[in-house]
Motif scaffolding. Structure first.
Motif, short mmCIF file in Angstrom:
data_model
loop_
_atom_site.label_atom_id
_atom_site.label_comp_id
_atom_site.label_asym_id
_atom_site.label_seq_id
_atom_site.Cartn_x
_atom_site.Cartn_y
_atom_site.Cartn_z
N UNK A 197 0.70 -1.00 0.36
CA UNK A 197 -0.12 -0.05 0.41
C UNK A 197 1.14 0.88 -0.15
N UNK A 198 1.61 1.30 1.04
CA UNK A 198 2.41 2.20 1.23
C UNK A 198 3.66 2.91 -0.41
N UNK A 199 3.67 1.62 -1.38
CA UNK A 199 4.64 1.70 -2.42
C UNK A 199 3.30 2.43 -2.83
N UNK A 200 2.20 1.84 -3.61
CA UNK A 200 1.14 2.57 -4.71
C UNK A 200 1.23 3.83 -4.21
N UNK A 201 1.14 4.64 -2.69
CA UNK A 201 1.44 5.69 -2.51
C UNK A 201 2.60 6.53 -3.11
N UNK A 202 3.91 5.76 -2.43
CA UNK A 202 4.52 6.28 -3.06
C UNK A 202 4.43 6.83 -4.79
N UNK A 203 3.69 6.38 -5.56
CA UNK A 203 3.79 7.01 -6.74
C UNK A 203 2.76 8.09 -6.83
N UNK A 204 1.63 8.24 -5.84
CA UNK A 204 1.17 9.31 -5.70
C UNK A 204 2.09 10.27 -5.39
N UNK A 205 3.17 10.60 -4.39
CA UNK A 205 3.70 11.04 -3.73
C UNK A 205 4.98 11.51 -5.20
N UNK A 243 3.70 11.64 -7.91
CA UNK A 243 2.71 12.30 -9.04
C UNK A 243 2.16 13.73 -8.77
N UNK A 244 3.04 13.80 -6.46
CA UNK A 244 2.50 15.54 -6.58
C UNK A 244 3.94 16.12 -6.98
N UNK A 245 5.36 15.09 -7.19
CA UNK A 245 6.69 16.14 -6.72
C UNK A 245 7.11 16.55 -8.70
N UNK A 246 5.79 16.20 -9.17
CA UNK A 246 5.92 16.62 -11.27
C UNK A 246 7.25 15.19 -11.61
N UNK A 247 7.38 14.11 -10.53
CA UNK A 247 8.48 13.03 -11.11
C UNK A 247 7.29 12.19 -12.34
N UNK A 248 6.46 11.92 -11.72
CA UNK A 248 5.54 10.75 -12.47
C UNK A 248 5.93 11.34 -14.09
N UNK A 249 4.89 12.60 -14.29
CA UNK A 249 4.61 12.57 -15.67
C UNK A 249 6.18 12.90 -16.78
N UNK A 295 17.42 2.50 2.31
CA UNK A 295 17.53 3.88 2.34
C UNK A 295 17.27 4.61 2.68
N UNK A 296 15.63 4.52 2.53
CA UNK A 296 14.82 5.75 3.04
C UNK A 296 14.54 5.46 4.49
N UNK A 297 14.61 4.07 4.80
CA UNK A 297 14.71 3.80 6.20
C UNK A 297 15.30 4.37 7.51
N UNK A 298 16.26 4.34 7.20
CA UNK A 298 17.61 4.70 7.32
C UNK A 298 17.89 5.98 7.50
N UNK A 299 17.70 6.59 6.66
CA UNK A 299 16.99 8.44 5.91
C UNK A 299 16.12 9.12 6.97
N UNK A 300 15.53 8.73 6.20
CA UNK A 300 13.97 9.11 6.47
C UNK A 300 13.21 10.64 5.69
N UNK A 301 14.64 10.98 4.33
CA UNK A 301 14.49 11.96 4.18
C UNK A 301 14.27 11.59 2.51
N UNK A 302 13.04 12.54 2.17
CA UNK A 302 13.28 11.90 0.37
C UNK A 302 14.23 12.01 -0.09
N UNK A 303 14.95 13.83 0.15
CA UNK A 303 16.11 13.94 -1.28
C UNK A 303 17.16 12.10 -1.35
N UNK A 304 17.29 12.41 -0.41
CA UNK A 304 17.99 10.32 -0.31
C UNK A 304 17.46 9.30 -1.32
N UNK A 305 16.40 9.56 -1.89
CA UNK A 305 15.94 8.57 -2.95
C UNK A 305 16.21 8.98 -4.10
#
Length: 279
Positions: A158-166, A168-174, A261-271
């Motif tokens: 579920x979190x993975x699919x929501x991450x795709x929405x994230x 999309x919100x960040x403009x990465x997906x389009x 990596x995401x778990x260890x950092x907790x930062x969007x920038x690390x992804x």
């Protein structure tokens, strides 16, 4: 995962009333059909040779089962955690507001703005209607067919699919979708791998923020799920030698590593998988 006391999200739509019928011919059981189609979805390989002689599922009205009701409640509570986590992270790390997606929970078949959906397509995110789609039967498949057991493995999906929405919100997906349309198949697949690994990393960012809800073994459940749906592992499950140019989600090792990596950092920038020289 300890979800007692967590409210159910209001951004959930449940579409009931359909079942599967006519999906067992040519010696392939319903469970086998679901497993084969899932392998095709997660790897992008042609599974048609395994489906010869198999009829398509048809709709049949039936009431929801107790297991489906439990899956719906679980999904709605997990979605609440994603809403709370990403609202806070967007404010703290990006200085902007997060608008959550809708989660469409269905059984058998439904329609999305991106086209028809069924249990065969697996969970997916549709940017056209900003909704994640999930067939409750997938949780059974995840456990029994793919070997990704545990409630936190399901929460990771579920979190993975929501991450795709994230994304999309960040403009990465389009941007990625546009680049894929202009690329050849191999390059388009490579872009998709980076997109999926970034979603795994963002799932790890979410997981770090819900550590207080995690129980012993939950982290390993998520990592195991990432490994079980790696392209190389799934292609081996079909008896094939892994073919990297056909990968669409990344290897088992890559998926688990980017989640960590995401778990260890907790930062969007690390992804930033798109800026990474080595995945």
């Amino acid at each position: 995962m300890r979800l007692r006391g967590i409210r159910s999200s209001r951004n959930v739509s449940v579409r009931r009333g359909s079942g599967r019928r006519g999906a067992r011919t040519g010696g392939l059981s319903l469970a086998g059909l679901v497993a084969v189609l899932a392998i095709g979805y997660f790897t992008g390989i042609d599974v048609s040779p395994l489906l010869q002689g198999t009829s398509a599922p048809t709709e049949q009205s039936r009431p929801a089962t107790a297991e489906e009701d439990a899956a719906i409640q679980f999904s709605a509570q997990v979605l609440t955690t994603t809403e709370e986590v990403w609202s806070r992270i967007f404010a703290e790390q990006l200085g902007r507001e997060y608008a959550p997606p809708q989660l469409i929970i269905f059984s058998a078949v439904t329609q999305s703005a991106c086209g028809g959906a069924s249990g065969a397509t697996g969970p997916f995110y549709c940017p056209a209607d900003q909704s994640a789609y999930l067939d409750t039967q997938f949780f059974v498949q995840l456990d029994q067919q793919l070997g990704a057991r545990g409630d936190f493995a399901a929460a990771y999906v579920i979190a993975h699919e929501v991450a795709h929405h994230v994304q999309n919100q960040l403009g990465i997906l389009p941007k990625v979708d546009d680049a894929r349309r202009r690329a050849n198949q191999a390059d388009a697949n490579a872009l998709t791998v980076r997109l999926e690994l970034q979603a795994d990393c963002l799932s790890g960012v979410w997981a770090r923020s819900v550590q207080g809800l995690m129980e012993r073994g939950d982290l390993e459940e998520a990592l195991n799920a990432a490994r079980m749906i790696g392209d190389d592992h799934l292609q081996r499950q079909t008896g094939r030698v892994p073919q990297p140019h056909t990968f669409t989600h990344g290897t088992s090792e890559q998926r688990a590593r980017w989640f960590e990596r995401g778990f260890d950092s907790g930062q969007i920038g690390s992804c930033d998988t798109f800026g990474a020289q080595q995945l």
